[in-house]
Design a protein around this motif. Structure first.
Motif, PDB file in Angstrom:
ATOM      1  N   TRP A 122       0.839  -1.206   0.000  1.00  0.00           N
ATOM      2  CA  TRP A 122       0.000   0.000   0.000  1.00  0.00           C
ATOM      3  C   TRP A 122       0.871   1.251   0.000  1.00  0.00           C
ATOM      4  O   TRP A 122       0.613   2.195  -0.764  1.00  0.00           O
ATOM      5  CB  TRP A 122      -0.908  -0.030   1.227  1.00  0.00           C
ATOM      6  N   ASP A 123       1.912   1.254   0.830  1.00  0.00           N
ATOM      7  CA  ASP A 123       2.800   2.417   0.906  1.00  0.00           C
ATOM      8  C   ASP A 123       3.558   2.631  -0.410  1.00  0.00           C
ATOM      9  O   ASP A 123       3.836   3.774  -0.795  1.00  0.00           O
ATOM     10  CB  ASP A 123       3.802   2.247   2.047  1.00  0.00           C
ATOM     11  N   LEU A 124       3.898   1.538  -1.091  1.00  0.00           N
ATOM     12  CA  LEU A 124       4.619   1.623  -2.352  1.00  0.00           C
ATOM     13  C   LEU A 124       3.692   1.888  -3.534  1.00  0.00           C
ATOM     14  O   LEU A 124       4.157   1.993  -4.667  1.00  0.00           O
ATOM     15  CB  LEU A 124       5.408   0.331  -2.596  1.00  0.00           C
ATOM     16  N   ASP A 125       2.404   1.956  -3.257  1.00  0.00           N
ATOM     17  CA  ASP A 125       1.392   2.232  -4.285  1.00  0.00           C
ATOM     18  C   ASP A 125       1.441   1.208  -5.417  1.00  0.00           C
ATOM     19  O   ASP A 125       1.369   1.561  -6.596  1.00  0.00           O
ATOM     20  CB  ASP A 125       1.580   3.650  -4.844  1.00  0.00           C
ATOM     21  N   HIS A 126       1.577  -0.076  -5.055  1.00  0.00           N
ATOM     22  CA  HIS A 126       1.530  -1.139  -6.050  1.00  0.00           C
ATOM     23  C   HIS A 126       0.100  -1.263  -6.577  1.00  0.00           C
ATOM     24  O   HIS A 126      -0.844  -1.377  -5.800  1.00  0.00           O
ATOM     25  CB  HIS A 126       1.980  -2.467  -5.439  1.00  0.00           C
ATOM     26  N   LEU A 127      -0.025  -1.243  -7.879  1.00  0.00           N
ATOM     27  CA  LEU A 127      -1.343  -1.206  -8.507  1.00  0.00           C
ATOM     28  C   LEU A 127      -1.826  -2.592  -8.900  1.00  0.00           C
ATOM     29  O   LEU A 127      -1.044  -3.519  -9.087  1.00  0.00           O
ATOM     30  CB  LEU A 127      -1.306  -0.294  -9.734  1.00  0.00           C
ATOM     31  N   SER A 128      -3.130  -2.694  -9.055  1.00  0.00           N
ATOM     32  CA  SER A 128      -3.802  -3.955  -9.391  1.00  0.00           C
ATOM     33  C   SER A 128      -4.018  -4.071 -10.894  1.00  0.00           C
ATOM     34  O   SER A 128      -4.235  -3.068 -11.581  1.00  0.00           O
ATOM     35  CB  SER A 128      -5.144  -4.012  -8.667  1.00  0.00           C
ATOM     36  N   ARG A 180      -3.242  -1.763 -19.414  1.00  0.00           N
ATOM     37  CA  ARG A 180      -2.966  -1.691 -17.977  1.00  0.00           C
ATOM     38  C   ARG A 180      -1.525  -2.033 -17.629  1.00  0.00           C
ATOM     39  O   ARG A 180      -0.949  -1.447 -16.705  1.00  0.00           O
ATOM     40  CB  ARG A 180      -3.921  -2.630 -17.224  1.00  0.00           C
ATOM     41  N   TRP A 181      -0.907  -2.978 -18.341  1.00  0.00           N
ATOM     42  CA  TRP A 181       0.437  -3.419 -17.965  1.00  0.00           C
ATOM     43  C   TRP A 181       1.426  -2.260 -17.932  1.00  0.00           C
ATOM     44  O   TRP A 181       2.290  -2.187 -17.055  1.00  0.00           O
ATOM     45  CB  TRP A 181       0.927  -4.510 -18.903  1.00  0.00           C
ATOM     46  N   SER A 182       1.321  -1.360 -18.884  1.00  0.00           N
ATOM     47  CA  SER A 182       2.265  -0.237 -18.941  1.00  0.00           C
ATOM     48  C   SER A 182       2.074   0.731 -17.774  1.00  0.00           C
ATOM     49  O   SER A 182       2.960   1.539 -17.484  1.00  0.00           O
ATOM     50  CB  SER A 182       2.105   0.519 -20.265  1.00  0.00           C
ATOM     51  N   GLN A 183       0.952   0.642 -17.089  1.00  0.00           N
ATOM     52  CA  GLN A 183       0.679   1.523 -15.958  1.00  0.00           C
ATOM     53  C   GLN A 183       1.201   0.955 -14.644  1.00  0.00           C
ATOM     54  O   GLN A 183       1.342   1.699 -13.670  1.00  0.00           O
ATOM     55  CB  GLN A 183      -0.830   1.771 -15.847  1.00  0.00           C
ATOM     56  N   ILE A 184       1.498  -0.357 -14.612  1.00  0.00           N
ATOM     57  CA  ILE A 184       1.846  -0.965 -13.322  1.00  0.00           C
ATOM     58  C   ILE A 184       3.195  -1.669 -13.290  1.00  0.00           C
ATOM     59  O   ILE A 184       3.688  -1.999 -12.213  1.00  0.00           O
ATOM     60  CB  ILE A 184       0.764  -1.971 -12.874  1.00  0.00           C
ATOM     61  N   ALA A 185       3.810  -1.924 -14.436  1.00  0.00           N
ATOM     62  CA  ALA A 185       5.058  -2.679 -14.466  1.00  0.00           C
ATOM     63  C   ALA A 185       6.132  -1.914 -15.234  1.00  0.00           C
ATOM     64  O   ALA A 185       5.845  -0.946 -15.948  1.00  0.00           O
ATOM     65  CB  ALA A 185       4.830  -4.061 -15.089  1.00  0.00           C
ATOM     66  N   GLN A 188       9.968  -8.601 -10.915  1.00  0.00           N
ATOM     67  CA  GLN A 188       8.529  -8.354 -10.959  1.00  0.00           C
ATOM     68  C   GLN A 188       7.853  -9.611 -11.491  1.00  0.00           C
ATOM     69  O   GLN A 188       8.322 -10.222 -12.451  1.00  0.00           O
ATOM     70  CB  GLN A 188       8.188  -7.127 -11.803  1.00  0.00           C
ATOM     71  N   CYS A 189       6.752  -9.974 -10.847  1.00  0.00           N
ATOM     72  CA  CYS A 189       6.144 -11.266 -11.160  1.00  0.00           C
ATOM     73  C   CYS A 189       4.638 -11.230 -10.923  1.00  0.00           C
ATOM     74  O   CYS A 189       4.179 -10.910  -9.824  1.00  0.00           O
ATOM     75  CB  CYS A 189       6.770 -12.359 -10.299  1.00  0.00           C
TER      76      CYS A 189
END
Length: 378
Positions: A89-95, A154-159, A221-222
């Motif tokens: 949550w602190d690192l703002d990891h997205l779904s 979406r992938w380009s927004q989170i990885a 990343q996985c």
């Protein structure tokens, strides 16, 4: 919504298998069902979309409240999991994605039965297979389905495209492998370098403090189709540091994937039109559903009415502690009870997959039945 009876396409099994859908008839019983389909109006699809977007908003807000108020124990989340949740949550990891299971009687607003937030399945058939069916059977009509295009975006927004993006699932689970490979393909289409590995082949190199594949390549990343409550209990679970490795879905989705989240969601949003009253304490009267904190495929579900058990399923539950949710009657079409699987990608509604069962509890024996919209394509 209507349920239409129709003849399956000639040689439909081969059509599915050419697309990589190999588990259409497990143990000789059809999972994919195209002897029927559901017809929805554009207005009905819009109602599902609006309900889903509303649910996304309140679920994310409630997850933040759980974290801020340290309510992890209420959901049966241990200290290791809580630390990982806080990190993500602190690192703002997205779904990437998720699936709400909705019950809709078409008299009141759609109601959330649960949120498959961490490891939702039936994605490939919802995103790809039923769209191919539509092109063959109803080519002039539309479908509530933008899942594929949204996943690619979406992938380009989170990885990070500068690092290899790994995709991992369990061995010997054809449906899990197919879904994971499908998601990998959407990432590849988004321009990522990807690798597939089995969960069983992921190791931890303590000297490098890194997760590695069979060739000792570091995994930074996985995507893992493997629940957080299992991952955290692995031998290497205590070494997970989300500042050095990013797992997708993020650890904070563990909050939303527990059915213990349902009473908290109701507590924070009493009377919300898309929620069913849900409690940690057993009601003293009325009709309600008892659900374990953690279970899958309709395992260990019980329906009670005025203290008497009406229906019960067997199977395994990871955490047998229960919550209690008000009963909501599923509609019946030709003796089938459909649950609406409303998919999200990121934080937006993305499409619909319908599973139906001959009982009021959707289980592993349920069938995926495609749908179309009565409006023509533009």
């Amino acid at each position: 919504m209507k349920r239409n009876i129709l003849a399956p396409r000639p040689n439909w099994q081969n059509k599915l298998e050419k697309s990589g859908f190999l588990f259409h008839t497990p143990d000789g019983e059809p999972y994919w069902n195209e002897s029927a389909c559901y017809e929805l109006t554009q207005q009905e699809a819009q109602t599902i979309e609006d309900a889903t977007n509303s649910l996304i908003e309140i679920c994310h807000s409630a997850a933040e409240t759980v974290i801020d108020r340290d309510w992890f124990e209420r959901l049966g989340i241990n200290s290791l999991e809580a630390d990982l949740i806080q990190q993500s949550w602190d690192l703002d990891h997205l779904s990437v994605y998720g699936r709400f299971d909705l019950s809709w009687d078409f008299k009141s607003p759609p109601k959330m039965l649960e949120f498959n937030a961490d490891t939702p399945t039936s994605l490939f058939e919802a995103a790809v297979i039923q769209w191919q069916w539509l092109d063959d059977v109803y080519p002039r009509y539309d479908q509530f389905n933008s899942i594929h295009e949204r996943l690619i975006k979406r992938w380009s927004q989170i990885a990070d495209k500068h690092q290899t993006l790994y995709f991992a699932s369990l061995m010997n689970h054809a449906d899990d492998i197919t879904q994971t490979e499908y998601l990998r393909d959407t990432a590849h289409q988004a321009g990522f370098k990807t690798e597939f590995t089995f969960i069983e082949d992921v190791g931890y190199d303590s000297s490098r403090m890194a997760f590695v594949d069979l060739e000792s390549n570091a995994i930074a990343q996985c995507f893992k189709l493997y629940p957080w409550e299992w991952l955290s209990k692995e031998q290497f679970g205590k070494y997970i540091n989300l500042r050095s490795v990013k797992f997708i879905e993020p650890a904070w989705k563990r909050i939303l994937s527990s059915k213990a989240f349902l009473p908290i969601l109701w507590e924070l949003n009493p009377g919300h039109p898309n929620l069913l009253p849900s409690f940690f304490e057993r009601p003293t009267s009325g009709k309600y559903v008892e659900k374990p904190f953690l279970s899958r495929e309709g395992n260990q579900i019980k329906i009670w009415e005025n203290g008497h058990q009406q229906v019960a399923t067997t199977g395994f539950s990871e955490d047998p502690r229960s919550i209690f949710q008000a009963y909501h009657e599923l509609p019946s079409f030709d003796g089938k009870y459909p649950v609406l699987g409303s998919w999200i990608v990121g934080e937006e509604s993305a499409g619909l997959g319908i599973r139906e069962d001959s009982t009021v509890i959707t289980q592993s024996t349920s069938q995926f039945t495609p749908h179309f919209l009565s409006s023509r394509r533009k």
